[in-house]
Design an enzyme around this catalytic site. Structure first.
Site, PDB file in Angstrom:
ATOM      1  CE  LYS B 197      -1.892   2.715   3.146  1.00  9.34           C
ATOM      2  NZ  LYS B 197      -1.991   3.961   2.505  1.00  9.34           N
ATOM      3  N   GLY B 249       7.274   4.736   8.321  1.00 10.17           N
ATOM      4  CA  GLY B 249       6.258   5.909   8.459  1.00 10.17           C
ATOM      5  C   GLY B 249       6.516   6.407   9.882  1.00 10.17           C
ATOM      6  CB  THR B 251       7.875   6.901  15.991  1.00  9.94           C
ATOM      7  OG1 THR B 251       9.144   7.098  15.326  1.00  9.94           O
ATOM      8  CG2 THR B 251       8.066   5.985  17.399  1.00  9.94           C
ATOM      9  N   GLY B 254       3.940   3.221  13.878  1.00  5.13           N
ATOM     10  CA  GLY B 254       4.599   1.979  14.027  1.00  5.13           C
ATOM     11  C   GLY B 254       4.091   1.364  15.370  1.00  5.13           C
ATOM     12  CD  GLU B 271      13.440   3.881   7.992  1.00  2.32           C
ATOM     13  OE1 GLU B 271      13.027   4.318   6.822  1.00  2.32           O
ATOM     14  OE2 GLU B 271      13.400   4.887   8.734  1.00  2.32           O
ATOM     15  CB  CYS B 305      13.044   8.679   8.272  1.00  3.23           C
ATOM     16  SG  CYS B 305      13.708   7.710   7.120  1.00  3.23           S
ATOM     17  CD  GLU B 402      10.653  12.534  11.979  1.00  2.00           C
ATOM     18  OE1 GLU B 402       9.542  11.702  12.538  1.00  2.00           O
ATOM     19  OE2 GLU B 402      11.360  11.906  11.176  1.00  2.00           O
TER      20      GLU B 402
END
Lengths: 304, 492, 293
Positions: B197, B249, B251, B254, B271, B305, B402
């Site tokens: 996706k 994508g 955190t 994730g 990741e 990232c 971030e």
């Protein structure tokens, strides 16, 4: 003979240079796309920055006269093509060139100081310089003592440049580093700093007698030295890549570098020159192509 | 004899010698108005017949309509992937599998320019990056992993090596095609089949990749592309017949995924985000370090990232570095991603721009000094000027969270110990940069920095052979290189 | 009236060009019916000398190319060979193969080239190491190509034996001087044409036809050849070459293999022709920051 030290400005420690990093920056400059109006303006600028050069053992009065004519008349089919910046000759030809170029804005530059090797005494180098100046040279292109540089005698190199600068009087001094013999960018940067602090009006890459001559990497390094000096002192120094720039595309990449590192103040022939022989015709062909949309042939542009 | 007309040349110079616009030609690309789902080697309409628009963030114009995959569509895709795995792909000799993957790599190379243009149109990244970095790396990734397919014994000697089955893969919008390559290539080389996706704001290059996959003759069902939003991703994560999940994508997402996989036997790699430190010592090659800073945070609009978003510069040279950095930023052009001279393209979406602007405000509220060079920003589209925050503290929010935009926080340090501690003082651990002329110092830092990728005297360098991945909350697992294979294999 | 065929001239391949042997000599290998196949160059010691010069010149740039780039070039060799499948099958059949065997041999050769193309940017990952020395040094070992590799192809096949030796050598960054099979030389020359159209830089592969009995000793004694690989060579010649190789300490490998078997392609054919370089660099340990966490 005693050398009078020039100025007691402290020469800063030259920064170290990472060559791989430089290559990356250069790649950015080379991917700039200069089109349409920007390209036309750029090409015009390039023409006005060319120093037409003849520095051969077999140079004669006739050769120099022809070159001076070309300097004033790059391509008679156009209106408004600029004249080149200067012609560059040996001291023995200065008077001839000067005579041909009366009433034009084209300057006469002369090599001196035992060009191209510089392997002779300081006394003779200064005499060489003074002779060229007396003959009417507007600019002097000197060579540094590469042997002394490579053995670490930086003070000697500095003092020599300072002495030649003094001998130049009103003439502007271009200092040729002969980057092909210095090899590393660290050396090029160091030699640039020495030349600039010793009084150079211009720093120049090469004599054109050996390969490699002016590469983007060394030109970049020298432009950065000029940038740091300007930020430190507010004084402008000119730059001239010589040899190896034979296409309009390369010349434009160089102008991109000047613009993005030094700024548009340097985009004139007072501060930037190209030492090139076949460059002019390639630029002219590009200009005609832009106007007409048609690719050109060498047959239609004079080769002097 | 040809005669020339006298031609007039414009005499006056534009004082600034501004570069004229130099737009990449886009008339050669082929984009459909509407894209369906690519399942079992066919293009099929989504079961609920829902589509959504994808836009060009540079000017907010619609590029195409994309299918929105439902749970049923995902189920169809997984079944196709399973069937292809059981009947075809797991039975095929590895050297033949390799040749399919090589074909994909070569076909991508042949259509590279079209991919680059579409990537820039949809993601906002500059055509220069797409053309010179993203697309070549993506092609090379397939080419690299193709070669591993029949050599797995060498990567894992003395182990029983089996593929996993069906891999469910969810990728982000910052390097759309490259992320697809990072996921699909090793999965296929290891003998798995794939349901992928793409991010909802960047579906097009994944869909064009599906066209390449068709062209390559890859057996139907080996790769399936299901476009859609978060719900589509959740359907993949939760599908019982998927054997492996790979996610790149944020955190936050994730962690949601990892929680959802508790109690299942699915293998997972993540990741995630980062807040990487870029460290400049006094003896660094200073001009190249400045270039490295620029590469580290402004490349790809900071949507990276592993962006070097925290700058640590040794106090003695801080003033000089900042001065040079500001000067360098003067020659960064923000603008139309399709212009070959643009350095900083469009921000990927309105949402992302809002996130960035939120952090800019936080930074100002925290009392840090913000600097942006004067630059012309296009009126339409989503853009952000390159930004510096000076006098940032370790405890500033903008130095901890971030931002994912072209925003750099700057702190000074005095000793090696201090900067190691500060660089490591973060829940993230994706990457770090070290700039110094001293080799032994480089190795000191690389042994002590807790990050998965360390760039010494360079930044943001990628290669298919080089493993990439993070420590701590930046995720786990590695992509690229020999080490990138194990994620897609059952080793016993 | 049927059309007259333009017959092919079989030349040798040195430095990216197709010269004739400087000796001007030729020989006529025979097909299974005793009919002459073609006039084939009987190469001389001078051709060997020239080939080594070309290989040495090509070695530097070839070994310095990015591994990925080499992989792409090797893959292209496979592309070009695939395109000429029919021609090679035909030549193999003229030299005595059945159609089935010929087709198998060509397909195997193509697939073997693809196999080695995939190794170019991987063998160093598998075989290099970071070594945990006890002093505070970063210590790593990696592979480097040996240089110019002499190759004496096996006599009993025309294509697969050649491919099986050349590909691992060049995959690893070496350049090669290849002596083709004496009785079955046709495919070696046509293979040179494939190389020529594959972006392989001039001099990386040089192919000579003629008598290995005559030329192999020249190659074996040549002081500027770094390694010598032979295959299924008869003992007397093999020992002779071994003795001659000693003077410059050539690395020598003799492979007794049936190259037509599918498994006869592996990492060790590449690593056999690699040196190992180990580098040390200090890791400074300044201040109190530790890496334990």
């Amino acid at each position: 003979m005693e050398i009078k030290s020039h100025i007691s400005i402290k020469i800063p420690v030259s920064p170290s240079i990472d060559k791989v990093g430089v290559e990356e920056r250069i790649a950015r400059f080379q991917s700039r796309s200069i089109k349409n109006e920007a390209k036309k303006q750029g090409l015009n600028m390039v023409l006005s920055m060319i120093d037409l050069t003849t520095l051969e053992g077999k140079d004669t009065e006739g050769k120099v006269k022809q070159m001076c004519y070309k300097a004033k008349h790059l391509h008679n089919y156009f209106e408004g093509i600029p004249q080149v910046a200067a012609v560059c000759v040996y001291p023995s030809m200065v008077a001839i060139a000067k005579n041909e170029l009366i009433n034009s804005s084209v300057k006469v530059a002369s090599v001196a100081t035992g060009f191209p090797s510089g392997q002779t005494s300081l006394a003779l180098k200064l005499k060489d310089t003074k002779f060229a100046v007396e003959q009417g040279a507007d600019e002097i292109d000197m060579v540094i003592s590469r042997g002394k540089f490579l053995t670490g005698e930086f003070a000697y190199v500095f003092d020599e440049i300072a002495a030649v600068k003094e001998a130049c009087g009103k003439a502007r001094l271009k200092v040729i580093l002969e980057t092909g013999e210095l090899v590393t960018l660290d050396n090029v940067r160091k030699a640039s700093d020495i030349a600039i602090y010793a009084g150079a009006d211009f720093i120049k890459t090469s004599t054109g007698k050996i390969q490699p001559a002016a590469t983007m990497q060394v030109t970049y390094t020298m432009l950065m030295a000029i940038r740091d000096y300007y930020d430190e002192t507010g004084i402008m120094v000119g730059m001239k890549p010589a040899g190896g720039i034979s296409t309009a595309k390369l010349a434009l990449h160089n102008l991109v570098m000047v613009k993005e590192i030094l700024g548009t103040k340097w985009l004139s022939n007072e501060w930037f020159r190209f030492g090139a022989s076949s460059l002019a015709n390639d630029v002219l062909m590009q200009l005609v192509k832009i106007e007409t949309g048609v690719y050109q042939s060498n047959d239609y542009f004079s080769i002097d | 004899m040809i005669t020339f007309q006298l031609i007039n040349m414009k005499k006056e110079l534009n004082d600034n010698w501004d570069y004229s616009s130099s737009l990449e030609a886009i008339n050669h690309i082929q984009l459909k108005k509407k894209y369906n789902l690519f399942i079992d080697g066919k293009w099929i309409a989504p079961s609920k017949n829902t589509y959504f628009k994808t836009i060009n963030p540079a000017n907010e114009e619609t590029l195409a309509e994309i299918a929105s995959a439902s749970k049923e569509d995902v189920d169809l895709a997984v079944k196709a992937a399973q069937k292809a795995y059981t009947n075809v792909w797991s039975k095929m000799p590895a050297s033949e599998r390799a040749k399919y993957i090589y074909r994909i790599a070569r076909l991508m190379q042949e259509r590279a320019r079209e991919f680059a243009v579409i990537e820039s149109l949809e993601s906002g990244k500059t055509i220069r990056e797409s053309r010179d970095v993203d697309i070549p790396l993506a092609c090379n990734h397939f080419f690299y992993y193709a070669g591993w397919a029949d050599k797995l014994d060498y990567a894992f000697p003395n182990r029983k090596i089996e593929s996993l089955g069906v891999a469910g893969q969810i990728i982000p919008w910052n390097f759309p095609l490259l992320m697809a390559a990072w996921k699909i290539a090793p999965a296929l080389a290891a003998g798995n089949t794939v349901v992928l996706k793409p991010a909802e704001t960047t579906s097009l290059t994944a869909l064009k990749l599906a066209e390449i996959i068709e062209e390559s003759g890859l057996p139907p069902g080996v790769v399936n592309i299901v476009t859609g939003f978060g719900e589509t991703g959740a359907a993949i994560v939760n599908h019982p017949d998927i054997n492996k999940i790979a996610f790149t994508g944020s955190t936050a997402v994730g962690k949601i995924i990892q929680k959802a996989l508790v109690g299942t036997s699915k293998k997972v790699t993540l990741e995630l985000g980062g807040k990487s430190a870029n460290i400049i010592f006094e003896d660094a090659p200073i001009d190249q370090a400045v270039e490295g800073i620029v590469n580290g945070i402004f490349f790809n609009q900071g949507h990276v990232c592993c962006a070097g978003s925290r700058l640590y510069v040794q106090e003695g040279i801080a003033e000089k570095v900042i001065k040079k950095l500001k000067l360098r930023m003067e020659s960064l052009y923000v603008g139309d991603p399709l212009d070959k001279n643009t350095d900083i393209g469009a921000i990927n979406s309105k949402e992302q721009l809002q996130t960035i602007e939120k952090y800019l405000k936080i930074g100002l509220d925290e009392g840090t000094e913000m600097y942006q060079p004067k630059c012309t920003i296009p009126k339409k589209g989503f853009y952000c000027a390159p930004t510096l925050f000076l006098n940032v503290a370790q405890s500033s929010i903008i130095a901890q969270e971030e931002i994912f935009g072209p925003v750099l926080t700057i702190q000074t340090f005095r000793t090696v110990d201090e900067v190691i501690q500060k660089a490591n003082n973060s829940p993230f651990g994706l990457a770090a940069g070290v700039w110094t002329d001293k080799g032994s110092r480089i190795f000191n830092l690389t042994s002590k920095l807790r990050a998965g990728v360390i760039w010494a005297n360079c930044y943001n360098k990628f290669d298919p052979t080089s493993p990439f991945g993070g420590y701590k909350e930046s995720g786990f697992g590695r992509e690229g290189g020999l080490h990138g294979l194990s994620a897609y294999l059952k080793l016993s | 009236m049927s059309r007259l065929e333009v017959l092919k001239t079989y030349k040798i391949f040195i430095g990216g060009q197709f010269p004739r042997t400087e000796s001007g000599r030729y020989y006529k290998p025979l097909d299974s019916k005793g009919k002459a196949l073609a006039n084939i160059c009987l190469s001389s010691r001078k051709d060997v000398r020239n080939a080594v010069v070309a290989a040495r010149k090509a070695f530097g740039p070839w070994s310095e190319r990015a591994a990925f780039n080499r992989g792409q070039i090797l893959y292209r060799i496979a592309e070009m060979l695939e395109g000429r499948q029919a021609q090679f099958v035909d030549e193999l059949m003229r030299q005595g193969s059945s159609k089935v065997a010929a087709t198998n041999e060509v397909n195997l050769s193509i697939d073997r080239i693809v196999y080695y193309a995939g190794w170019c940017d991987k063998y160093n990952q598998v075989l290099s190491s970071v070594n945990p020395v006890s002093s505070s040094h970063f210590n790593f070992s990696s592979l480097e190509p040996m240089g110019v590799v002499g190759v004496v192809a096996e006599q009993s096949t025309s294509l697969i034996g050649l491919v099986s030796l050349i590909l691992p050598a060049i995959c690893g960054g070496n350049s090669t001087v290849v002596l083709a099979s004496e009785k079955l030389p046709l495919c070696s020359v046509t293979f040179a044409e494939v190389i020529h159209s594959s972006d392989v830089p001039a001099g990386v592969i040089n192919i000579l036809t003629g008598s290995p009995e005559e030329m192999a000793p020249i190659l074996a004694s040549h002081m500027d050849v770094n390694a010598l690989i032979t295959s299924n060579l008869e003992t007397k010649l093999s020992n002779k070459l071994a003795l001659l190789s000693v003077d410059n300490l050539k690395r020598k490998f003799d492979y007794e293999e049936n190259w037509v078997e599918k498994e006869k392609q592996a990492l060790h054919y590449i690593s056999d022709l690699q040196e190992i370089k180990t580098t040390w660099h200090p890791i400074e340990n300044v201040g109190g920051a530790s890496s334990s966490y």
